[in-house]
Design a protein around this motif. Structure first.
Motif, short mmCIF file in Angstrom:
data_model
loop_
_atom_site.label_atom_id
_atom_site.label_comp_id
_atom_site.label_asym_id
_atom_site.label_seq_id
_atom_site.Cartn_x
_atom_site.Cartn_y
_atom_site.Cartn_z
N ILE A 1 -6.35 -22.86 -24.27
CA ILE A 1 -5.45 -21.51 -23.58
C ILE A 1 -6.18 -20.42 -24.33
O ILE A 1 -6.27 -19.39 -23.54
CB ILE A 1 -4.18 -21.87 -24.11
N VAL A 2 -6.53 -20.27 -25.73
CA VAL A 2 -6.89 -19.17 -26.31
C VAL A 2 -8.26 -18.79 -25.69
O VAL A 2 -8.57 -17.71 -25.68
CB VAL A 2 -6.81 -19.30 -27.90
N LEU A 3 -9.22 -19.57 -25.54
CA LEU A 3 -10.44 -19.27 -25.43
C LEU A 3 -10.86 -19.53 -23.44
O LEU A 3 -11.96 -20.08 -23.28
CB LEU A 3 -11.77 -20.50 -26.27
N PHE A 4 -9.81 -18.97 -22.91
CA PHE A 4 -9.95 -19.37 -21.33
C PHE A 4 -11.14 -18.72 -20.73
O PHE A 4 -11.43 -19.02 -19.76
CB PHE A 4 -8.61 -19.11 -20.86
N TRP A 5 -11.43 -17.48 -21.56
CA TRP A 5 -12.57 -16.62 -20.87
C TRP A 5 -13.85 -16.87 -20.87
O TRP A 5 -14.81 -16.29 -20.25
CB TRP A 5 -12.24 -15.08 -21.35
N PHE A 6 -14.04 -18.17 -21.58
CA PHE A 6 -15.44 -18.74 -21.75
C PHE A 6 -15.26 -20.13 -20.80
O PHE A 6 -14.58 -21.06 -21.35
CB PHE A 6 -15.64 -19.27 -23.19
N PRO A 7 -15.72 -19.82 -19.63
CA PRO A 7 -15.32 -21.10 -18.80
C PRO A 7 -15.75 -22.56 -19.13
O PRO A 7 -15.06 -23.45 -19.01
CB PRO A 7 -16.05 -20.69 -17.42
N PHE A 8 -16.86 -22.58 -19.51
CA PHE A 8 -17.46 -24.02 -20.00
C PHE A 8 -16.87 -24.52 -21.34
O PHE A 8 -16.69 -25.73 -21.44
CB PHE A 8 -18.91 -24.35 -20.01
N VAL A 9 -16.76 -23.74 -22.20
CA VAL A 9 -15.95 -23.99 -23.55
C VAL A 9 -14.68 -24.42 -23.14
O VAL A 9 -14.26 -25.46 -23.64
CB VAL A 9 -16.14 -22.81 -24.41
N ASP A 10 -14.07 -23.62 -22.13
CA ASP A 10 -12.58 -23.81 -21.95
C ASP A 10 -12.39 -25.26 -21.26
O ASP A 10 -11.56 -26.32 -21.58
CB ASP A 10 -11.93 -22.95 -21.23
N LEU A 11 -13.35 -25.72 -20.40
CA LEU A 11 -13.07 -26.92 -19.73
C LEU A 11 -13.59 -28.12 -20.69
O LEU A 11 -12.84 -29.18 -20.65
CB LEU A 11 -14.39 -27.07 -18.74
N GLY A 12 -14.40 -27.89 -21.44
CA GLY A 12 -14.54 -29.06 -22.61
C GLY A 12 -13.61 -29.04 -23.58
O GLY A 12 -13.15 -30.52 -23.90
N LEU A 13 -12.99 -28.31 -24.10
CA LEU A 13 -11.62 -28.07 -24.92
C LEU A 13 -10.42 -28.86 -24.13
O LEU A 13 -9.89 -29.66 -24.84
CB LEU A 13 -11.39 -26.98 -25.48
N SER A 14 -10.32 -28.74 -22.93
CA SER A 14 -9.31 -28.94 -22.13
C SER A 14 -9.41 -30.68 -21.85
O SER A 14 -8.45 -31.48 -21.93
CB SER A 14 -9.23 -28.60 -20.68
N ILE A 15 -10.65 -30.95 -21.59
CA ILE A 15 -10.98 -32.42 -21.31
C ILE A 15 -10.65 -33.30 -22.60
O ILE A 15 -10.07 -34.28 -22.60
CB ILE A 15 -12.31 -32.51 -20.58
N ALA A 16 -11.23 -32.66 -23.76
CA ALA A 16 -11.06 -33.46 -24.85
C ALA A 16 -9.47 -33.50 -25.18
O ALA A 16 -9.29 -34.39 -25.55
CB ALA A 16 -11.86 -32.66 -26.09
N GLY A 17 -9.03 -32.42 -25.06
CA GLY A 17 -7.44 -32.36 -25.31
C GLY A 17 -6.76 -33.48 -24.44
O GLY A 17 -5.85 -34.31 -24.94
N LEU A 18 -7.13 -33.69 -23.51
CA LEU A 18 -6.57 -34.39 -22.23
C LEU A 18 -6.81 -35.96 -22.94
O LEU A 18 -5.95 -36.89 -22.70
CB LEU A 18 -7.16 -34.25 -21.06
N ILE A 19 -8.05 -36.33 -23.09
CA ILE A 19 -8.43 -37.61 -23.66
C ILE A 19 -7.72 -38.03 -24.94
O ILE A 19 -7.27 -39.19 -24.97
CB ILE A 19 -10.03 -37.53 -23.62
N CYS A 20 -7.51 -37.16 -26.08
CA CYS A 20 -6.88 -37.37 -27.03
C CYS A 20 -5.61 -37.74 -26.75
O CYS A 20 -4.85 -38.57 -27.27
CB CYS A 20 -7.13 -36.28 -28.05
#
Length: 140
Positions: free
Chosen positions: A77-96
């Motif tokens: 949520i905090v790093l939403f303006w970095f498109p690919f960083v945000d996608l990686g963090l979101s997917i990692a959070g979903l998996i965990c």
């Protein structure tokens, strides 16, 4: 004077009465040995050392995965303006979050919070990425 042939030698202690000095020495030694045995019998036996009790130890049921899900969701949520960083963090959070909820680890509340924040971060990141690519297409 014939009665006392040992005129120059005087008896010492209680020998003139055929007694040992300070009473019966053998009885005293037996009593002292008995007292020593009683002292040893009254001592506590040696026991195993006591292990320290630790009250602030973390539970061992993998609640760290739930914490990782929450951290990844908040960071997405905090790093939403970095498109690919945000996608990686979101997917990692979903998996965990999914791993924590499916294997029934401790930290169910943290896993649900991580799931919600990861989904929100993913939606914000996807929206921002679509807006970015539309803006890039209009500029060119």
């Amino acid at each position: 004077m014939e009665d006392n042939q040992n005129y120059n030698q005087q008896p010492y202690g209680d020998q003139q009465y055929n007694q040992q000095p300070y009473g019966n020495q053998q009885q005293y030694n037996n009593q002292q040995q008995y007292n020593n045995q009683q002292q040893f019998a009254q001592q506590a036996p040696y026991a195993q050392p006591v292990r320290p009790i630790v009250y602030d130890a973390l539970p061992s049921n993998h609640s760290g995965v739930a914490v990782a899900a929450l951290i990844c969701g908040i960071a997405s949520i905090v790093l939403f303006w970095f498109p690919f960083v945000d996608l990686g963090l979101s997917i990692a959070g979903l998996i965990c979050s999914i791993i924590t909820l499916s294997k029934k680890y401790d930290g169910k509340g943290l896993a649900i919070a991580g799931l919600v924040t990861s989904i929100i971060g993913l939606l914000i990141g996807l929206y921002f990425m679509v807006c970015f690519f539309i803006g890039m297409a209009l500029v060119m």
